[in-house]
Design a protein around this motif. Structure first.
Motif, PDB file in Angstrom:
ATOM      1  N   GLY A 144       5.800  -4.996  -8.475  1.00 44.91           N
ATOM      2  CA  GLY A 144       6.462  -5.860  -9.438  1.00 44.91           C
ATOM      3  C   GLY A 144       5.868  -5.851 -10.842  1.00 44.91           C
ATOM      4  N   GLY A 145       6.568  -6.546 -11.730  1.00 49.89           N
ATOM      5  CA  GLY A 145       6.102  -6.652 -13.107  1.00 49.89           C
ATOM      6  C   GLY A 145       4.776  -7.367 -13.216  1.00 49.89           C
ATOM      7  N   ASN A 190      12.542   2.355 -11.023  1.00 49.49           N
ATOM      8  CA  ASN A 190      11.975   1.059 -11.387  1.00 49.49           C
ATOM      9  C   ASN A 190      12.862   0.266 -12.337  1.00 49.49           C
ATOM     10  N   GLY A 236       7.396  -4.559 -16.888  1.00 49.30           N
ATOM     11  CA  GLY A 236       6.289  -3.820 -16.298  1.00 49.30           C
ATOM     12  C   GLY A 236       6.024  -2.514 -17.026  1.00 49.30           C
ATOM     13  N   PRO A 248       4.258  -9.040  -5.457  1.00 48.64           N
ATOM     14  CA  PRO A 248       3.416  -9.145  -6.650  1.00 48.64           C
ATOM     15  C   PRO A 248       2.089  -9.882  -6.443  1.00 48.64           C
ATOM     16  N   LEU A 277       3.767   4.641  -9.323  1.00 47.67           N
ATOM     17  CA  LEU A 277       4.424   3.337  -9.166  1.00 47.67           C
ATOM     18  C   LEU A 277       5.897   3.532  -8.824  1.00 47.67           C
ATOM     19  N   ALA A 302       2.119  -4.909 -12.471  1.00 51.07           N
ATOM     20  CA  ALA A 302       1.963  -3.972 -13.584  1.00 51.07           C
ATOM     21  C   ALA A 302       1.201  -4.612 -14.736  1.00 51.07           C
ATOM     22  N   ARG A 303       1.477  -5.884 -15.025  1.00 50.89           N
ATOM     23  CA  ARG A 303       0.740  -6.570 -16.101  1.00 50.89           C
ATOM     24  C   ARG A 303      -0.726  -6.737 -15.731  1.00 50.89           C
ATOM     25  N   LEU A 340       7.023   6.761 -12.581  1.00 48.42           N
ATOM     26  CA  LEU A 340       7.664   5.460 -12.765  1.00 48.42           C
ATOM     27  C   LEU A 340       9.119   5.488 -12.298  1.00 48.42           C
ATOM     28  N   CYS A 375       8.612   0.475  -7.470  1.00 42.19           N
ATOM     29  CA  CYS A 375       7.736  -0.703  -7.353  1.00 42.19           C
ATOM     30  C   CYS A 375       8.330  -1.948  -8.004  1.00 42.19           C
ATOM     31  N   HIS A 376       9.584  -1.870  -8.450  1.00 48.50           N
ATOM     32  CA  HIS A 376      10.279  -3.041  -9.023  1.00 48.50           C
ATOM     33  C   HIS A 376       9.557  -3.592 -10.258  1.00 48.50           C
ATOM     34  N   ILE A 377       9.037  -2.725 -11.110  1.00 42.37           N
ATOM     35  CA  ILE A 377       8.296  -3.242 -12.267  1.00 42.37           C
ATOM     36  C   ILE A 377       9.230  -3.638 -13.402  1.00 42.37           C
TER      37      ILE A 377
END
Length: 531
Positions: free
Chosen positions: A155-156, A214, A189, A127, A180, A159-160, A211, A183-185
């Protein structure tokens, strides 16, 4: 230059300016392993490439020193003409990768790479590295149309940051493709991405949103549904490809899926052409999607619903959609691996596809509990195959080009012979019957030779067989003329793979297993002979 030698031969000390680079516009080094010396040479050469508009460094592993050398060269180069930048591979250690991302992003800012339209960063970022990348996009404000960050730990937080880049600074006003994948959002996320999608002041012209994998769960799906409802005139009309596979959707019941379906049903125009909902927990949650969303998707051509533990009720809703001819544009349908459905429900669905999906050319129907008996789902699949002969007389029907029936019940002898007849009459047909092995690429070949079942479509390559398999691997046709010369591999009980002798080959009575011809291979693999 596409080979490593093209750069190692460049003088590295003081005479790079003597090389006549000419109007070089593209450098492609995918998979080339660059040493620190190579990275220094490449960086030193960039300052003389005034027309460079594409740099491809995918699957290129660099340590921290190599990244620094390359970054120094980028700063001196002033890459104002660079439009396409693809970077991937392992950078230093996982923790050191954050520093590398920060160094590389700063170099892009200082090199004034303001013309970027396509950016692919498939490196092992975390991230913090993702935030650095987004800060670079905000600083440069390039006309970015394509952003691919798949298989990273964006990550989240990343994404933010990406959402803020659009909602606060309008830095993504040209973005059409956002990848994404894995991407572990998470759900947070997904909520951040949804805020960007529903922003009122700065429109996000997204056409492809990936997405998958995720774990956004139903909470994330609800946020996306709210974004579609809030911006339906733009988002629903523009969005053409939506991938929500492997996200645990339907785990909390039907509420989120119903909200998603209603948002699409309420939109004036739905432009979706590809929808991937595979590998979730939809079950009966598919019912509102089939009843409300699919009839609104008049442009849909590609639908993936595999590995969702669907029920007979879910298949009945899908069948009604096709019977009412609400999804006549479907060209590819994935229904594989549904252990809870019955042969009767599958048979009814396949029957509805005959006229309800006149353009269908690809059907993945593996592991659907087909019994293989006459009058059941297998015979309905055979009827779909025979639609090829009707297609010549009826221009509105498209013949099936690919049918996957693996991991279903064995076919009755009469049905098996009829499937084989279809195979002979249509040599271009990619048909995989129960018991067959379907090879997608070279990885599947190695999987077969090592006793691992080839589940290219189901992606179950981690499943290890407990039985010993032996295969012929033949290049060319299935006449058998090449069997004596073909390599024959046998797996020993200890797991080792050895090439068998000619005598052993003669003793074995091979059974033909057809392989799908894959355009990704240099030549058609031909056939595999299983003993």
């Amino acid at each position: 230059a596409s080979r490593r030698e093209g750069f190692t031969n460049v003088p590295l000390t003081s005479s790079a300016e003597l090389v006549d680079w000419g109007p070089l516009q593209r450098i492609a080094l995918p998979g080339v392993q660059l040493t620190d010396r190579d990275a220094f040479a490449l960086g030193a050469s960039l300052r003389y490439l005034h027309n460079l508009n594409q740099l491809d460094l995918r699957k290129v592993n660099l340590n921290r020193t190599g990244v620094e050398f390359l970054s120094i060269g980028m700063v001196a180069a002033k890459l104002s003409m660079l439009q396409v930048l693809w970077v991937g591979g392992m950078w230093s250690s996982e923790i050191g990768c954050d520093d590398c991302m920060r160094t590389f992003s700063t170099a892009l800012i200082q090199s004034q790479a303001c013309a970027l339209t396509s950016l692919d960063f498939s490196v092992a970022m975390r991230p913090p590295g993702g935030v650095s990348l987004v800060e670079m996009v905000v600083a440069l404000r390039p006309p970015l149309a394509r952003l691919e960050l798949g298989d990273t730990r964006f990550g989240g937080a990343g994404a933010r940051a990406l959402s803020d880049a659009h909602t606060k600074y309008g830095a993504l006003s040209s973005l059409q493709h956002l990848d994404l994948f894995a991407c572990h959002i998470g759900p947070w996320g997904a909520e951040a991405i949804a805020r960007a999608l529903s922003h009122e002041l700065v429109e996000l012209p997204i056409e492809t949103l990936i997405l998958g994998d995720n774990a956004i769960q139903d909470r994330g799906l609800s946020a996306i549904a709210a974004a579609i409802r809030a911006n339906s005139t733009v988002l629903a009309a523009r969005l053409q490809h939506l991938d929500l596979s492997g996200n645990g959707l339907g785990g909390d019941g039907q509420a989120a899926c119903r909200a998603f379906a209603e948002a699409l049903a309420e939109a004036t125009v739905v432009g979706l052409r590809k929808l991937n909902l595979a590998s979730n927990f939809l079950g009966t949650a598919l019912v509102p999607i089939a009843e409300l969303a699919l009839p609104a998707m008049r442009s849909l051509v590609w639908l993936e619903l595999g590995c969702n533990s669907l029920t007979d009720d879910a298949l009945a809703a899908l069948t009604s959609c096709f019977e009412c001819r609400f999804a006549t544009g479907i060209e590819s349908l994935g229904l594989y691996h549904q252990p809870r459905v019955s042969d009767r429900a599958v048979a009814r669905l396949l029957s509805s596809l005959h006229q309800g999906a006149p353009r269908l050319s690809v059907l993945h129907a593996a592991a659907l509990n087909m019994s293989g008996e006459a009058g059941g789902a297998a015979e309905c699949a055979l009827s779909l195959l025979r639609r090829g002969s009707e297609a010549s007389d009826n221009g509105s029907l498209t013949p099936l080009q690919r049918l996957d029936l693996r991991d279903n019940g064995p076919l009755e002898a009469a049905l098996a012979s009829q499937f084989e007849e279809c195979r002979i009459r249509r040599p271009e047909l990619e048909l995989c019957c129960p018991g067959d092995a379907w090879v997608e690429d070279e990885d599947d070949v190695f999987a077969i030779l090592n006793g691992v079942p080839s589940h290219g479509l189901l992606e179950h390559r981690s499943m290890v067989c407990e039985f010993v398999q032996s295969f012929w691997l033949v290049q060319g046709d299935d006449s058998g003329a090449e069997l004596d010369q073909a390599p024959f591999y046998i797996q020993e009980p200890d797991g080792s793979i050895n090439q068998a002798s000619t005598a052993t080959k003669r003793e074995c009575q091979p059974m033909t297993i057809r392989l799908a011809a894959s355009g990704r291979l240099d030549n058609t693999l031909g056939i595999v002979k299983e003993c």
